[in-house]
Design a protein around this motif. Structure first.
Motif, PDB file in Angstrom:
ATOM      1  N   UNK A 140       0.790  -1.379  -0.159  1.00  0.00           N
ATOM      2  CA  UNK A 140      -0.083  -0.102  -0.172  1.00  0.00           C
ATOM      3  C   UNK A 140       0.974   1.107   0.050  1.00  0.00           C
ATOM      4  N   UNK A 141       0.485   2.233  -0.856  1.00  0.00           N
ATOM      5  CA  UNK A 141       1.012   3.393  -0.817  1.00  0.00           C
ATOM      6  C   UNK A 141       0.158   4.587  -0.751  1.00  0.00           C
ATOM      7  N   UNK A 142       0.617   5.953   0.036  1.00  0.00           N
ATOM      8  CA  UNK A 142      -0.239   6.801  -0.021  1.00  0.00           C
ATOM      9  C   UNK A 142       0.249   8.006   0.724  1.00  0.00           C
ATOM     10  N   UNK A 143      -0.264   9.316   0.795  1.00  0.00           N
ATOM     11  CA  UNK A 143       0.461  10.278   1.360  1.00  0.00           C
ATOM     12  C   UNK A 143       0.250  10.246   2.835  1.00  0.00           C
ATOM     13  N   UNK A 144       1.108  10.774   3.762  1.00  0.00           N
ATOM     14  CA  UNK A 144       0.526  10.553   5.180  1.00  0.00           C
ATOM     15  C   UNK A 144      -0.592  11.426   5.758  1.00  0.00           C
ATOM     16  N   UNK A 145      -0.924  11.063   6.972  1.00  0.00           N
ATOM     17  CA  UNK A 145      -2.005  12.020   7.615  1.00  0.00           C
ATOM     18  C   UNK A 145      -3.256  11.873   7.004  1.00  0.00           C
ATOM     19  N   UNK A 146      -4.014  12.734   6.959  1.00  0.00           N
ATOM     20  CA  UNK A 146      -5.290  12.722   6.413  1.00  0.00           C
ATOM     21  C   UNK A 146      -5.741  11.907   5.224  1.00  0.00           C
ATOM     22  N   UNK A 147      -4.406  12.064   4.439  1.00  0.00           N
ATOM     23  CA  UNK A 147      -4.870  11.502   3.057  1.00  0.00           C
ATOM     24  C   UNK A 147      -5.144   9.962   3.043  1.00  0.00           C
ATOM     25  N   UNK A 148      -4.190   9.365   3.808  1.00  0.00           N
ATOM     26  CA  UNK A 148      -4.439   7.933   4.095  1.00  0.00           C
ATOM     27  C   UNK A 148      -5.722   7.736   4.973  1.00  0.00           C
ATOM     28  N   UNK A 149      -5.830   8.497   6.187  1.00  0.00           N
ATOM     29  CA  UNK A 149      -6.434   8.102   7.220  1.00  0.00           C
ATOM     30  C   UNK A 149      -8.176   8.527   7.048  1.00  0.00           C
ATOM     31  N   UNK A 150      -8.059   9.582   6.377  1.00  0.00           N
ATOM     32  CA  UNK A 150      -9.530   9.982   6.346  1.00  0.00           C
ATOM     33  C   UNK A 150     -10.150   9.920   4.851  1.00  0.00           C
ATOM     34  N   UNK A 151      -9.271  10.316   3.784  1.00  0.00           N
ATOM     35  CA  UNK A 151      -9.757  10.213   2.521  1.00  0.00           C
ATOM     36  C   UNK A 151      -9.405   8.953   1.776  1.00  0.00           C
TER      37      UNK A 151
END
Lengths: 236, 475
Positions: A140-151
């Motif tokens: 899995x790859x994503x931008x940290x913080x809200x990008x992964x957790x919320x969006x």
């Protein structure tokens, strides 16, 4: 440099000791073996004086984290202190963390402290591994913080991935424009991210005992990508 | 291994079929099953198996598998589970290669049924018999006129679309809907409990099947998803695979100790792995049908796709602009046309809009549609423009549908680039004309958005396929 035999022995030792999560020194050996770079860091026992000395040796500012197998979500429990600029701040933070740990768990096992070079520059991304019920190990790859957790802005693949898959994953997330330097932000080194994704994929193929892995955050700017926090969890 | 030697070939091209549970009583499903083989004209031997009958629908009946003295390639079961587990022993001793178990009462029904299924699988594995089912509607093959069970209508003309469906009912209704869209099938397999031959096994089979060029999956999930990279990447280089995935919202939500762990078991994993393997996911059944039309009539159409720059031709202006929006939103480009094309159009139709999208300007011209009318003039200029790879023609509202249809036949004759027709109209003669065009293999869509989404899916497949092809061949 650690070799494969040593990594296997390390994993087996952890499993035998009825522990699921790797300690920082163990994660460090695994990351070293796969040539995955981290910020400078040291660990100490449960000793405030030693923690202060380590901080002075690494150089300020530093990040301070509790080492305890009983507290999984260290930030949420208040057991991570960032951006400490001098020895008195470190000393105070150590006491505070111990107090917070006592609130988070009835009888937490305190292994000690992790003192780490404070990396603030660049983007925060997350790279992880998990076992999917259908496809087996996924990356899995994503931008940290809200990008992964919320969006939930993530790219997912089954391991092993190819270099083209790694590139697709990076380009696929909506936050890609941010990595490319939108709104005056620093431009992330995409090649280093690609390289790290491929190394994590290889780790997912080779280390079958891993059930979950989180590199969160990974700091990336134009010339380096560093794993500032890693959590490696083995099959129980 | 040669394709004909694939064990799964026996499900589609058996030289002989034994039907266990065949009945002389017209009220029983075992009678309808035999009748289907006769009515459809199955090209092979049929052996009805029934201990109490001598003859069924004019065919000699046999008391058991063992009393058939010839080879049996395929055995079809329409008897209760407890009978299936006995007769499978006969199949083993008779060297049968494949069995289809329609019967229910297996793993889906509880512990007792699970016991029957385990027994069935154990005997089959030991004797190298492949099993489809149980609890399924079986297999259909238009080439060999092998009929699906529990249906009374079967396609006459063989096509190139094959279907794997885990749900018998879902697969069945999909085939009916696709039929109306002019889709022609080669083979259909409903997997049911997937006790032996899996969705993955059949993807591998269809990837090498010369008759199959497009594969549709009506998918609940993979039983052996671990194999997907090895099996599906090479298969999707050979054929477009469209998947309609159900169970999207039943997320395997489990408490995870990490952020990454919280994504395991979610539909996002399917999305990622589909991209990795070239599978095109249809988010709705409508999309799935549209995608099939696009792959069959454009990807495999008579004109090769050279690029994805579309040129839009419309009677009125509004529908053309709507098409341009939809195309761009689906990842296609709608470039300006060349100066020379603008000049040509001004000479041909003075009031027309010389741009992309192009329209007639004076809509009363629609009344004058004929074989070489205004649509033909505009299409000729648009399709010959060097900036354009694909021609999109938007049909008129309700006037003169026959005139538009005739223009389309004409356009298809001269146009050297792939052609999409979007006809956002309905009712009366429009329907009649649409049906005719679909039968003539036009890539026809009812709305701009549906046409654009379908073309977008083809483009996505094209780019995934090129990349996977490079990797598979380079490996």
């Amino acid at each position: 440099m650690p070799d494969m035999e040593m990594i296997n022995a390390l994993m087996n030792k952890v499993i035998k000791s009825d522990r699921e999560i790797l300690y920082p020194s163990e994660s460090d050996a695994v990351l070293d073996y796969y040539k995955i770079p981290q910020p400078k860091w040291m660990t100490t026992g449960n000793n405030v004086e030693q923690a202060v000395q380590a901080a002075e040796q690494i150089g300020f500012p530093i990040a301070l984290k509790l080492i305890s197998p009983d507290i999984l979500h260290k930030s949420d429990a208040g057991c991570v202190k960032l951006d400490l600029n001098n020895s008195p701040e470190v000393e105070h933070a150590c006491h505070d963390i111990l107090e917070k740990a006592a609130h988070a768990h009835k009888t937490p096992r305190i292994e000690g402290f992790l003192i780490q070079e404070m990396v603030k520059e660049g983007h925060e991304v997350i790279i992880g591994l998990a076992q999917d019920v259908t496809f087996g190990m996924i990356i899995v790859f994503g931008l940290g913080g809200i990008f992964v957790e919320i969006l939930k802005d993530v790219a997912i693949r089954k391991v092993p991935i190819t270099p083209a898959d790694a590139m697709d994953m990076i380009e696929e997330i909506k936050g890609y424009k941010i990595l490319k330097g939108a709104r005056g932000k620093v431009v992330a080194n995409i090649d280093l991210l690609k390289d790290m994704l491929l190394k994590v994929s290889q780790m997912g193929m080779e280390q079958k005992q891993i059930t979950e892995l989180d590199f969160n955050p990974v700091f990336v700017d134009s010339h380096r990508a560093l794993v500032a926090d890693s959590r490696i969890i083995l099959k129980g | 291994m040669k394709h004909e030697n694939n064990l799964l070939n026996n499900f589609f091209y058996p030289k002989s079929v034994a039907i266990v549970g065949a009945s002389a009583d017209p009220k029983k499903s075992g009678n309808a099953l035999v009748k289907n083989y006769l009515d459809y004209g199955f090209k092979g031997e049929i052996y009805p198996i029934n201990p109490k009958a001598d003859e069924i629908l004019g065919l000699k009946a046999y008391s058991s598998i063992r009393t058939v003295l010839r080879d049996i390639d395929l055995v079809v079961f329409a008897v209760p589970a407890k009978v299936v587990v006995k007769v499978i022993e006969d199949c083993a001793s008779k060297n049968v290669k494949a069995v289809v178990v329609h019967s229910f009462g297996f793993a889906e029904s509880g512990p007792e049924g699970k016991g029957y299924q385990d027994r069935l699988v154990a005997v089959a594995r030991e004797s190298n018999i492949k099993v489809v089912g149980p609890n399924c509607q079986g297999v259909m093959c238009v080439d060999s006129k092998l009929p699906w069970s529990r249906r009374s209508t079967f396609p006459e003309q063989a096509g190139h679309v094959s279907v794997i469906s885990q749900s018998g009912g879902g697969g069945g209704s999909f085939v009916n809907l696709a039929d109306v869209r002019g889709i022609k099938f080669s083979k259909i397999v409903t997997i049911g409990n997937e006790c032996d031959a899996s969705v993955m096994d059949f993807i591998q089979y269809f990837g090498d099947d010369p008759q199959t060029r497009t594969l549709f999956l009506f998918l609940e999930g993979f039983r052996d998803g671990e194999r997907i990279l090895d099996v599906v990447r090479p298969a999707s280089v050979n054929m477009p695979i469209i998947a309609y995935k159900t169970g999207r919202t039943a997320v395997g939500a489990k408490a995870a100790a990490s952020h990454t762990g919280s994504f395991a078991g979610s539909i996002e994993v399917y999305d990622g792995v589909f991209k990795q393997t070239g599978i095109i996911r249809a988010e709705s059944l409508d999309d799935g049908l549209d995608y099939l039309v696009a792959f069959e009539n454009l990807w495999f159409g008579d004109k090769q796709i050279q690029g994805y720059r579309v040129g839009i031709v419309s009677g009125p202006g509004g529908p053309g602009v709507a098409a341009a929006d939809a195309m761009v939103e689906s990842g296609l480009s709608v470039p300006p046309i060349a100066e020379a094309s603008k000049q040509r159009l001004k000479e041909a139709i003075p009031g027309a809009t010389a741009a992309n999208p192009m329209d007639m300007g004076d809509f009363s011209l629609v009344g004058k549609l004929k074989e070489e009318g205004p649509y033909s003039s505009m299409s000729r200029i648009m399709s010959e423009d060097q900036n354009i790879d694909i021609l999109v023609v938007i049909g008129p509202g309700e006037f003169n549908p026959e005139g538009f249809r005739d223009e389309l036949y004409n356009i298809k004759r001269f146009c050297e680039k792939p052609l999409i027709v979007i006809w956002p109209s309905a009712g009366g003669n429009v329907e009649t004309c649409k049906k005719e065009l679909r039968e003539a293999d036009f890539a026809l869509f009812d709305t701009q958005e549906r046409g654009a989404r379908a073309l977008g899916a083809v483009k996505r497949y094209d780019s995934l396929r090129s990349r996977i092809k490079r990797e598979v061949e380079g490996a």
